[in-house]
Design an enzyme around this catalytic site. Structure first.
Site, short mmCIF file in Angstrom:
data_model
loop_
_atom_site.label_atom_id
_atom_site.label_comp_id
_atom_site.label_asym_id
_atom_site.label_seq_id
_atom_site.Cartn_x
_atom_site.Cartn_y
_atom_site.Cartn_z
N LEU A 1 38.97 36.29 40.34
CA LEU A 1 40.33 35.85 40.36
C LEU A 1 40.94 36.07 39.16
O LEU A 1 40.51 35.18 38.13
CB LEU A 1 40.67 34.66 41.21
CG LEU A 1 40.02 34.42 42.48
CD1 LEU A 1 39.82 33.00 42.89
CD2 LEU A 1 40.23 35.56 43.70
N ASN B 1 33.71 40.87 33.32
CA ASN B 1 34.19 40.24 32.40
C ASN B 1 34.09 40.77 30.99
O ASN B 1 34.96 41.04 30.23
CB ASN B 1 34.31 38.73 32.40
CG ASN B 1 34.92 37.99 33.43
OD1 ASN B 1 35.54 38.81 33.90
ND2 ASN B 1 34.88 36.74 33.51
N LEU C 1 44.72 48.12 29.93
CA LEU C 1 44.80 48.71 28.48
C LEU C 1 45.86 48.60 27.81
O LEU C 1 46.53 49.22 27.04
CB LEU C 1 44.50 50.20 28.83
CG LEU C 1 42.97 50.88 28.98
CD1 LEU C 1 43.10 52.48 29.07
CD2 LEU C 1 42.18 50.47 27.82
N CYS D 1 38.25 32.42 30.95
CA CYS D 1 37.12 33.02 31.33
C CYS D 1 36.59 33.93 30.22
O CYS D 1 35.35 33.84 29.50
CB CYS D 1 37.14 33.83 32.45
SG CYS D 1 37.60 32.73 33.85
N ARG E 1 44.50 27.51 27.88
CA ARG E 1 43.15 27.51 27.47
C ARG E 1 42.65 28.74 26.57
O ARG E 1 43.15 29.97 27.09
CB ARG E 1 42.03 27.36 28.58
CG ARG E 1 41.84 25.85 28.87
CD ARG E 1 41.08 25.74 30.12
NE ARG E 1 41.69 26.36 31.35
CZ ARG E 1 41.04 26.33 32.59
NH1 ARG E 1 40.01 26.01 32.71
NH2 ARG E 1 41.76 27.07 33.61
C1 UDX Z 1 39.89 37.22 34.16
C2 UDX Z 1 39.42 38.43 35.13
O1 UDX Z 1 40.30 39.10 35.16
C3 UDX Z 1 38.96 37.76 36.49
O2 UDX Z 1 38.56 38.96 37.24
C4 UDX Z 1 37.97 36.55 36.28
O3 UDX Z 1 37.70 36.10 37.41
C5 UDX Z 1 38.64 35.49 35.40
O4 UDX Z 1 38.91 36.25 34.12
P1 UDX Z 1 42.36 36.06 33.95
O5 UDX Z 1 41.27 34.93 32.72
O6 UDX Z 1 43.13 35.15 34.89
O7 UDX Z 1 41.06 36.71 34.45
O8 UDX Z 1 42.96 36.85 32.84
P2 UDX Z 1 43.13 38.34 32.80
O9 UDX Z 1 44.50 38.64 33.51
O10 UDX Z 1 42.08 39.01 33.14
O11 UDX Z 1 43.49 38.56 31.07
C6 UDX Z 1 42.65 38.20 30.25
C7 UDX Z 1 43.26 38.40 28.91
O12 UDX Z 1 43.43 39.47 28.57
C8 UDX Z 1 44.66 37.44 28.60
O13 UDX Z 1 44.66 37.10 27.51
C9 UDX Z 1 45.70 38.73 28.76
O14 UDX Z 1 46.77 38.60 28.00
C10 UDX Z 1 44.89 39.97 28.15
N1 UDX Z 1 45.21 41.00 28.51
C11 UDX Z 1 44.93 41.79 29.83
C12 UDX Z 1 45.49 42.07 27.77
O15 UDX Z 1 45.91 41.88 26.57
N2 UDX Z 1 46.14 43.41 28.14
C13 UDX Z 1 45.72 43.91 29.52
O16 UDX Z 1 46.01 45.04 29.61
C14 UDX Z 1 45.17 42.88 30.43
#
Ligand code: UDX
Length: 427
Positions: A150, A205, A247, A257, A325
């Protein structure tokens, strides 16, 4: 088939899981040790920002299929299946701290009905199914791994329209029973052994974090060679083997996470006699990205930040959540204040200094207030609202006309027309 479900822990994973399982027709009792949280949930107050969750909780309570209780035993005593959704914070050596999971298992052991099933939903190291079995000391109770995928901000959507459901167990019947909870969803269900299910979660992840560090590294190269990262992403993402999703270059990845899970996987690998140098590099590149963005802001301020005012738009680790966080925005602000800057920040979900925020940070009540007399404006979280702010209004409030858009969110031409020097990431 409708089941009686206990959810232990009502953080964003537990609450989303509970509300969604009730939506699918199961009877769900959610438990927490935080009395205040339970009281609020009973009043329909959702403690987190999560799209669609409040409606789902309200629907579940109105239907009588979703309720909230204090303490794990109260929830577990009448269940067919108990989901452990408690935190697994980072321990001192980088590994996941399993003490909450163990304690929850020990607590419910005495009250679980005969042949109930316990599900590990928390992200737990490989081998934790066995740890929970040991803590339960109940041979009749089978333990199943069912990792969550999620994303905060779209957790409800991700639960109800998943790319896949993963169920890991040594007991086929228990695995099938847990898989059947998701019968209402049209998705691929992957049934495997517990170690594989646990590994899938960490590998997913780690792979996503790798994608992000990779694209941030390519963005740095784009800046050096005069290429445009947006075009590069379209160009490489059109190859189906690569894909355009996940990307988007940015200030670095963070959240509850990726940072802790990537460190935990390095530790898991170490324990399995493998030095995961690739993932270590992914973390190093992310730290460098935070440094690079802080440096862009310093240079935009003329090279010396002492006595300068930096306006920051966005504090959460990404848009759509109020979660701070491991937010890249905070890591960058800490770098700026260390260099002598005064930081005035605005975030739509943060109106007071909260735990995790630097004490000397000034929290502004609006995007305009943050930019008042600022030398540089830095966009660190991709909140949609920021796109619609008029650059000419901001120009009249700021001392400097410098903007560092670390999310490539704003329209460069609009800001340049208003007299700003605009810098994005990778273009
Ligand atoms: C993540 C995983 O996507 C999810 O499957 C898992 O269960 C929990 O960890 P989340 O922590 O809610 O979810 O955030 P996510 O949307 O994946 O983004 C993580 C980080 O990457 C953020 O800091 C976000 O800003 C960054 N990000 C994401 C980017 O810089 N570029 C992107 O294209 C996508």
């Amino acid at each position: 088939m409708s089941c009686r479900i206990a959810v232990i822990g009502t953080g964003y994973v537990g609450l989303t899981t509970g509300a969604c399982l009730a939506h699918l027709g199961h009877t769900v009792v959610c438990a927490d040790i935080d009395a205040d949280k339970i009281a609020k949930l009973r009043d329909g107050i959702i403690p987190i920002v999560e799209l669609g969750l409040a409606d789902l909780v309200a629907d579940g309570m109105a239907s009588g299929r979703l309720s909230f209780v204090m303490g794990s035993t109260e929830a577990a005593k009448n269940c067919d299946i108990a989901f452990l959704c408690v935190p697994t914070p980072q321990g001192e050596d980088g590994s996941a701290d399993l003490s909450y999971v163990q304690r929850a298992a020990e607590e419910i052991s005495a009250v679980l009905p005969f042949e109930a099933i316990v599900v590990n939903k928390s992200t737990v190291p490989v081998g934790s199914t066995k740890v929970v079995e040991k803590a339960l000391k109940r041979p009749d109770v089978k333990v199943v791994s069912n990792p969550e995928f999620l994303r905060e901000g779209s957790a409800v959507q991700d639960f109800l329209k998943p790319d896949r459901v993963v169920v890991g167990s040594d007991d086929q019947a228990a695995a099938m029973k847990v898989a059947s909870l998701y019968d209402g969803l049209s998705t691929r269900v992957i049934i495997t052994d517990p170690a594989s299910a646990e590994t899938i979660k960490y590998a997913a992840n780690a792979f996503l974090a790798t994608k992000l560090s990779f694209i941030n590294a390519i963005a740095a190269i784009c800046e050096g060679v005069g290429a445009d990262i947006n075009d590069v992403v379209v160009g490489i993402g059109s190859d189906k083997r690569i894909g355009e999703n996940f990307l988007r270059p940015g200030p670095g990845w963070g959240g509850s996470c990726f940072p802790k899970d990537s460190r935990a996987l390095i530790k898991i690998a170490e324990d399995a006699d493998y030095s995961f140098d690739l993932l270590k590099g992914v973390i190093t590149v992310n730290d460098q990205q935070l440094d690079r963005v802080a440096d862009k802001i310093r240079l935009a301020a003329g090279g010396d930040l002492s006595g300068k005012i930096v306006a920051v738009w966005g504090l959460t680790f990404k848009a759509g959540t109020d979660d701070l966080r491991d937010s890249p925005a905070i890591a960058i602000i800490e770098r700026l204040t260390k260099l002598g800057a005064r930081v005035q920040a605005y975030d739509p979900t943060v109106n007071v200094i909260r735990p995790g925020l630097p004490n000397d940070l000034v929290i502004a009540a609006s995007s305009d207030e943050a930019t008042s007399r600022a030398d540089v404006l830095a966009v660190l979280t991709e909140w949609d609202d920021f796109k619609w702010i008029s650059p000419s209004t901001i120009a009249t409030e700021m001392t400097g006309k410098q903007i560092v858009d670390a999310r490539n969110l704003l329209d460069r031409k609009d800001w340049e027309r208003a007299g700003f020097t605009y810098q994005g990431i990778g273009r």
